[in-house]
Scaffold this motif. Structure first.
Motif: not given
Length: 633
Positions: A495, A526, A528-529, A533, A535, A538, A558-559, A561, A593, A598
């Motif tokens: 990421i 972070f 959870n991301l 995500a 992703a 970020a 922001q990301d 994902g 999201s 998100t």
């Protein structure tokens, strides 16, 4: 002893000087031929016209409440006609004309006297015209009004070299002396009233009013053309005199601690009634009222003298003794004047001693006031010193209490910090370690999952320690610590992190607890991301918003994902934890999201006293802030 010596000296002075003021002229005219002209109602059995009378001639005593004119004729011998001669008249009035050998020499005022004409208090000097006659016939015509103290004193005749010094001496004692007394009494009275306005102590009021009124009644001798019309120019000085005496007697009683006695209240009543009696005595006129009022004054003044002397003899206080001597001085002078007025043939021309004795009395009373003020100032200084010492003692006690409070506050802060740390370790790291233990005990546990959870636990532990050693209120440092701790993990997860943090103010009132709350909120976001995500990019941005009187810091993560449903049940617990932490910081958390985007927006209000760094700048790609600890790097 000092008071007794002064009293004995005063008595000797009075006895040595005598009860009268002897004339020093060559010829003293004490008899004249009088021709009377009376106006209004008067007794019908008048003496023959003309008839011989003795001088002085006091109109009020001889004629009572009647207006009229009196023509006095007498001869003046001239020993040496080649030498200039003159006449000296100590008192004459109210209006007059002087004729020598049938020719008018001088005139003052109108006949009858006008409302502003009053020469009865001013000494007069008349230079006789040249003549070779051995005897000069002099006629003095006086126009008098009832209760206006008109009349004629004995006339002194002689050469100008002999008469001029007598006139100048009389002018000095009568006019200059009166002016001096009026000024001294006025100044002392005004100062005393100023003191009364500051302290509101009644004795200063009595003294100030008494001295000002005495100044008014003394000023009467300074005017031959009165500032007020008759009879009011007679009422005002008489009322001032009748009010000044009881007021100053009440002041003397107040000094010796008898200001609330019956005698003091009676003297106050006499002062209040003085305008009424003066008006009746002058305007009606009731000539008997003034002697009756003087007898009342005498009795009340004598009672005051007895009270003051009794206290002065028994009291060790110096001001009481000085006051006693001053009172005796005034009483002896008043007795001398009373005696002379009733027995001396020069009574109408005499200068009253009480006028000058009053100056000594006034100065003595002023000294008493100054002494009392000095004692009051010293007492106030001592009281201030005592209060300062007591205040210093109380300040020291308060400082000790504050010191104990500060120590207690530090102890409570340390205890709260330990409790927070214990709770964070128990709820966060402790729970993760228990889960890892259970995972490791399961058959076939994946080592990668175990290692991932261990890294989460270590990062959370490091952030907790960073929050303890970070700068309270420095939001940028807290964000930099999160970037420093989680950056390698984001990079390992593939990421790419974009960092955009502007110049942020220091949050007033923030402690390590608030910094830790912010770090744990971002750590969970972070986490959870990285976990859910999927992703590849970020970004974290932070900026200060200002407008409409409000300031706030916005932190946005922001990301790109896959997104998630923010209302789904599985998403509730994580978001709820983050919203709880945001509320603990006084802010709000907004989550949006959708697939491919998100956004998590944290808004923190800035306290009014917070400061912004003087050099704003944007932090784009710069090395992250280093953590405070080095053991957990």
């Amino acid at each position: 002893m000092l008071g007794l010596r002064l009293l004995a000296l005063l008595v000797l002075l009075l006895l040595g000087t005598g009860w009268s003021f002897p004339a020093r002229a060559v010829t003293l005219v004490e008899q004249a031929q009088l021709t009377l002209t009376l106006h209004g109602k008067h007794p019908t059995d008048q003496p023959p016209q003309p008839h011989a009378v003795q001088l002085p001639y006091n109109w009020d005593q001889r004629q009572g409440a009647v207006d009229g004119e009196a023509a006095f004729a007498f001869d003046v011998p001239v020993n040496d006609p080649s030498v200039p001669h003159a006449l000296f008249v100590p008192r004459i009035g109210n209006s007059f004309r002087v004729l020598v050998d049938g020719r008018e020499l001088a005139r003052f005022g109108t006949f009858p006297p006008g409302p502003y004409d009053d020469a009865s208090f001013t000494p007069q000097y008349f230079a006789l015209p040249d003549s070779s006659a051995p005897v000069r016939r002099v006629e003095i015509v006086v126009a008098a009004q009832a209760a206006r103290q008109g009349g004629l004193s004995p006339v002194v005749a002689g050469t100008e070299a002999e008469i001029r010094p007598l006139y100048e001496d009389a002018l000095f004692w009568q006019i200059s002396g009166g002016r001096f007394i009026a000024i001294v009494s006025g100044v002392l009275g005004a100062l005393s009233l100023l003191v009364w306005l500051r302290q509101r102590e009644s004795l200063y009021l009595y003294y100030g009013l008494g001295e000002l009124l005495w100044s008014v009644q003394t000023a009467r001798v300074l005017f031959t053309h009165a500032p007020l019309p008759w009879p009011w120019w007679g009422v005002v000085p008489l009322a001032a005199f009748q009010a000044a005496v009881p007021l100053l007697c009440r002041f003397a009683l107040s000094v010796v601690g008898k200001g609330d006695s019956r005698l003091a209240r009676f003297l106050g009543l006499l002062a209040l009634l003085s305008p009424v009696t003066a008006t009746l005595g002058i305007t009606v006129p009731l000539l008997w009222l003034m002697p009756a009022w003087q007898i009342l004054f005498f009795l009340s003044g004598l009672a005051m003298v007895v009270v003051v002397l009794r206290v002065a003899v028994r009291s060790p206080v110096l001001e009481h003794r000085v006051l006693g001597v001053a009172v005796v001085l005034v009483v002896l002078s008043a007795a001398r004047d009373n005696w002379v007025m009733r027995t001396s043939p020069e009574a109408y021309a005499v200068v009253p001693w009480i006028r000058f004795a009053w100056v000594g009395f006034a100065i003595s009373l002023a000294w008493v006031i100054a002494e009392r003020m000095r004692k009051d100032v010293r007492a106030v200084a001592q009281m201030n010193a005592s209060l300062e010492a007591e205040l210093a003692e109380r300040n020291a006690a308060l400082e000790a209490v504050f010191a104990r409070e500060r120590e207690g506050e530090k102890a409570r802060g340390a205890l709260e910090e330990r409790q927070r740390l214990t709770q964070d370790l128990h709820d966060g790291l402790g729970g993760q370690l228990v889960g890892l233990l259970q995972m490791a005990q399961q058959p076939g546990a994946a080592m990668n999952d175990v290692a991932l959870h261990l890294r989460d636990a270590v990062d959370q532990l490091k952030l907790t320690v960073d929050a303890m050693h970070g700068c309270e209120g420095d939001v940028a440092s807290a964000l930099g610590s999160v970037r420093y701790r989680l950056g390698p993990r984001l990079q390992a997860a593939g990421i790419e992190l974009r960092w955009d943090v502007g110049s942020l103010p220091t949050m007033t009132g923030w402690t390590a607890r608030e910094s830790h709350q912010l770090q744990m909120l971002l750590f969970e976001a972070f986490g959870n991301l990285m976990a859910h995500a999927q992703a590849t990019q970020a970004g974290l941005g932070a900026r200060l918003l200002e407008g409409s009187g409000e300031r706030a810091i916005e932190i946005e993560l922001q990301d790109n994902g896959r997104g998630f449903d923010t209302q789904a049940a599985f998403a509730g617990k994580g978001l709820a934890n983050m919203r709880t932490r945001a509320a603990a910081l006084g802010g709000t958390l907004t989550v949006r999201s959708q697939p491919g985007e998100t956004s998590l927006l944290l808004r923190l209000p800035v306290p009014a006293a917070s400061t912004t760094p003087g050099e704003p700048g944007r932090e784009t790609g710069r090395p992250p802030l280093q953590p405070a600890n080095s053991t957990l790097r």
